[in-house]
Design a protein around this motif. Sequence first.
Motif, mmCIF file in Angstrom:
data_model
loop_
_atom_site.group_PDB
_atom_site.id
_atom_site.type_symbol
_atom_site.label_atom_id
_atom_site.label_comp_id
_atom_site.label_asym_id
_atom_site.label_seq_id
_atom_site.Cartn_x
_atom_site.Cartn_y
_atom_site.Cartn_z
ATOM 1 N N ALA A 50 2.130 1.805 -3.527
ATOM 2 C CA ALA A 50 1.091 2.385 -4.380
ATOM 3 C C ALA A 50 0.924 3.873 -4.086
ATOM 4 N N LYS A 51 0.945 4.235 -2.810
ATOM 5 C CA LYS A 51 0.807 5.647 -2.429
ATOM 6 C C LYS A 51 1.968 6.475 -2.955
ATOM 7 N N ILE A 88 1.598 7.119 -6.653
ATOM 8 C CA ILE A 88 0.557 8.095 -6.954
ATOM 9 C C ILE A 88 0.950 9.499 -6.503
ATOM 10 N N GLU A 89 1.421 9.627 -5.270
ATOM 11 C CA GLU A 89 1.730 10.944 -4.710
ATOM 12 C C GLU A 89 2.819 11.662 -5.485
ATOM 13 N N LEU A 127 0.822 -1.197 0.000
ATOM 14 C CA LEU A 127 0.000 0.000 0.000
ATOM 15 C C LEU A 127 0.867 1.263 0.000
ATOM 16 N N ASP A 128 1.981 1.253 0.735
ATOM 17 C CA ASP A 128 2.912 2.390 0.730
ATOM 18 C C ASP A 128 3.531 2.572 -0.647
ATOM 19 N N HIS A 143 -7.515 -1.724 0.326
ATOM 20 C CA HIS A 143 -7.407 -1.858 1.782
ATOM 21 C C HIS A 143 -7.414 -3.310 2.244
#
Length: 146
Positions: free
Chosen positions: A23-24, A27-28, A20-21, A80
């Motif tokens: 992916a973030k 994107i960020e 998840l990190d 999630h």
Amino acid sequence: MRARDLLTDLPVIDLDSPVLDAAKLLIEQDLPGLIVVDDGSLFTILPETEVARLVIPGYCQDDPVLARVVDEAHADGFLHQLGGRTLRACLPAQPRDLPISAPDATVLQVAVLMMRTRSPLVAVVDGDRLLGALTLKTLLERVLAA
């Protein structure tokens, strides 16, 4: 023009980081992919499509028809469901053929490497040391401007 002339500083992510990190981060920072390290050494390079492959449920990848039967509420929350799963847990132990270039490679050599490995991101390495990365966008911008 050589690979060393087109280096871009991109963040690296550790193999033990949660998916998840990853992916973030992608994107960020609007990245074309991620450079993954293990104990400071290059482990693999993940184009953004490979990061998507890590977060999309395997059963939907195996049979896309199943994606149609998942209701909207569950479909919106599929990221999630990863929990704290790490890149190490999701990636194969033996990475695929890596898009790695020497600093003195020509722009054409790097472009061929990107096409052969289907990666918009190439790590530029001198010996065992990661110097930076070269993105397809940067390569095309510089070549078109010349």
